[in-house]
Design an enzyme around this catalytic site. Structure first.
Site, PDB file in Angstrom:
ATOM      1  N   CYS A 139       0.802  -1.234   0.000  1.00  0.00           N
ATOM      2  CA  CYS A 139       0.000   0.000   0.000  1.00  0.00           C
ATOM      3  C   CYS A 139       0.828   1.274   0.000  1.00  0.00           C
ATOM      4  O   CYS A 139       0.263   2.374  -0.105  1.00  0.00           O
ATOM      5  CB  CYS A 139      -0.938   0.001   1.197  1.00  0.00           C
ATOM      6  N   CYS A 459       0.326   2.632   6.448  1.00  0.00           N
ATOM      7  CA  CYS A 459       0.783   1.286   6.771  1.00  0.00           C
ATOM      8  C   CYS A 459       0.670   0.428   5.513  1.00  0.00           C
ATOM      9  O   CYS A 459       0.013   0.802   4.552  1.00  0.00           O
ATOM     10  CB  CYS A 459      -0.058   0.690   7.896  1.00  0.00           C
TER      11      CYS A 459
END
Length: 491
Positions: A139, A459
């Protein structure tokens, strides 16, 4: 965080005491929608460093982020990436031959365009002499693209770099099973009819079972949603708190969309279809409706649902990053300095989603700042529970001392400065493209609000996180050449 936290949890006198340690003020969606009426320009000390090039972001764009399976479902990833690059060219009017390098991030790669950055760049009309490569870091793939661009410019290798990312979840690669793949490869090598018949005789129906892209951590075999559910339980975050935060995200995103604040979105004419002009995942609901949804991962008692999780999204983004002297020579008025960045990695089993808690104090110390200095926070919202767990952990001396080896907490970001134009829960999360959206949201907020420092965090799978920081003062009061306190960002 659960395995580590479970040990402490068992040694606490009661569950209520654990919850008390991480008690959090209730979220009120209405109170979070208030925006300060007055915009005051600040002029704090800049983060410029001697003998290091100043690096700026001139502007950035993104295609509308859409729910997977909707208007982009018949496209390929490079189509979306090309649209973002073309939109950036149109927005900035940067000459194509001036760009030294192009870097895009992506997560689930289309095998036909494994280096999607190169294919998209050629499709957007960039010179075939301009190098381009693709990075992947779950991500935070576009974060990696941007920080790679910063490093190339800081080292003097480049002056002008385009960074971005793309994800198309509507058409992910689905493979034959390994047994079927092996048989097909062996058949292609067989030289006689006997060899072919021998191989075919070993065929079994289960060979036809497809192999979908992994949705679980390879190292732990656990889905991120399952980790989020355990994390929420470990930090005593209720289903109601998670739903309230998700409703806040959607409400703020709708408000920002209605007020035209999401200026990084560029229209995209989908071939054979209508022009898409805005994100389609923003759907404010009610707590009553959200409460009707069943747990998505840990059943029947989990608290993570489709309503308080980010959704599968298609989209692409791109930003133009330059050395400051080059930007000034080209007549640009950049939006932000890109100052410091930091990557950290944690245990993918117990700390998969707690990276922002560990990285925030490190990047602030590196920049010589505190939480009170930050004017705009933009954190990636994978799950409501993930965000709320990080906020609780960051605001806990006990957690800092017992799990981070720090003397005191870094402090929790005030919600009036936190993701106030919505976040990934509402705007969407194309894995490879979200980082650029976060950076542009922070830069645009600083510019509008007259803030100086911004902090971006995300994150990622594997227990990793990227943090970046910025700085700035409103250009309403100062011209670019006069103002050395324009937005500066920490990633």
């Amino acid at each position: 965080m659960t395995s580590l936290l479970t040990y402490t949890f068992k040694n606490l006198p009661s569950t209520s005491q654990w919850a008390l340690r991480f008690s959090m003020r209730p979220l009120s969606c209405s109170s979070q929608l208030r925006v300060a009426a007055a915009v005051q320009t600040k002029s704090k000390q800049t983060l410029a460093k001697p003998n290091i090039r100043n690096i700026v972001v001139v502007d950035g764009v993104r295609t509308p982020f859409l729910l997977s399976g909707t208007s982009y479902k018949d496209l390929m990833p490079h189509d979306l990436a090309r649209a973002a690059l073309s939109g950036l060219l149109h927005r900035t009017s940067v000459p194509k031959d001036v760009v030294d390098y192009i870097i895009l991030g992506t997560v689930i790669q289309e095998v036909k365009t494994s280096n999607v950055a190169r294919e998209a760049a050629l499709g957007a009309g960039f010179s075939d002499k301009t190098p381009a490569h693709t990075v992947t870091m779950a991500c935070i793939s576009s974060n990696q693209a941007m920080t790679t661009a910063v490093s190339l410019i800081a080292s003097g290798q480049c002056d002008v770099v385009v960074a971005g990312g793309v994800e198309l979840m509507s058409d992910v690669p689905i493979r034959h099973s390994r047994k079927m793949r092996k048989m097909m490869l062996d058949l292609s090598k067989a030289k006689t009819l006997g060899q072919r018949l021998s191989l075919i005789s070993k065929f079994r129906l289960n060979f036809l079972s497809p192999e979908l892209p992994a949705v679980a951590e390879f190292s732990t075999n656990e889905t991120m949603g399952h980790s989020a559910d355990r994390l929420a339980a470990a930090f005593a975050i209720s289903r109601l708190e998670q739903d309230e935060y998700a409703l806040r995200s959607h409400s703020l995103a709708r408000k920002a969309q209605d007020e035209g604040l999401l200026s990084d979105v560029v229209p995209f004419k989908v071939p054979g279809k209508d022009t898409v002009t805005q994100d389609n995942g923003i759907r404010p609901s009610s707590l009553e409706q959200m409460a009707k949804l069943k747990p998505a991962f840990i059943k029947p008692y989990g608290t993570v649902t489709a309503a308080n999780s980010s959704f599968l999204t298609d989209g692409a983004s791109a930003v133009l990053i330059l050395a400051e002297e080059k930007a000034l020579a080209m007549g640009y008025k950049p939006k932000a300095y890109l100052r410091d960045f930091m990557y950290v990695s944690q245990d993918p089993k117990d700390q998969l989603l707690l990276g922002p808690t560990y990285a925030t104090p490190k990047v602030l110390e590196k920049a010589g700042l505190t939480m009170n200095d930050i004017d705009a926070f933009e954190f990636h919202e994978a799950f409501s529970g993930q965000i709320l767990a990080n906020l609780k952990a960051m605001d806990s001396d006990w957690f800092a001392q017992n799990y981070m080896g720090r003397k005191a907490k870094v402090g929790s970001p005030p919600l009036e400065k936190f993701n106030i134009w919505g976040g990934s829960l509402s705007l969407g999360h194309p894995f490879g493209a979200t980082g650029c959206r976060l950076v542009m949201a922070a830069a645009n907020r600083l510019q509008k609000e007259g803030g100086q420092y911004g902090l971006v965090a995300a994150c990622a799978a594997g227990g990793q996180v990227c943090h970046r920081s910025f700085i700035g003062a409103s250009r309403k009061s100062f011209s670019w050449k006069q103002n050395k306190f324009i937005q500066e960002c920490l990633i």
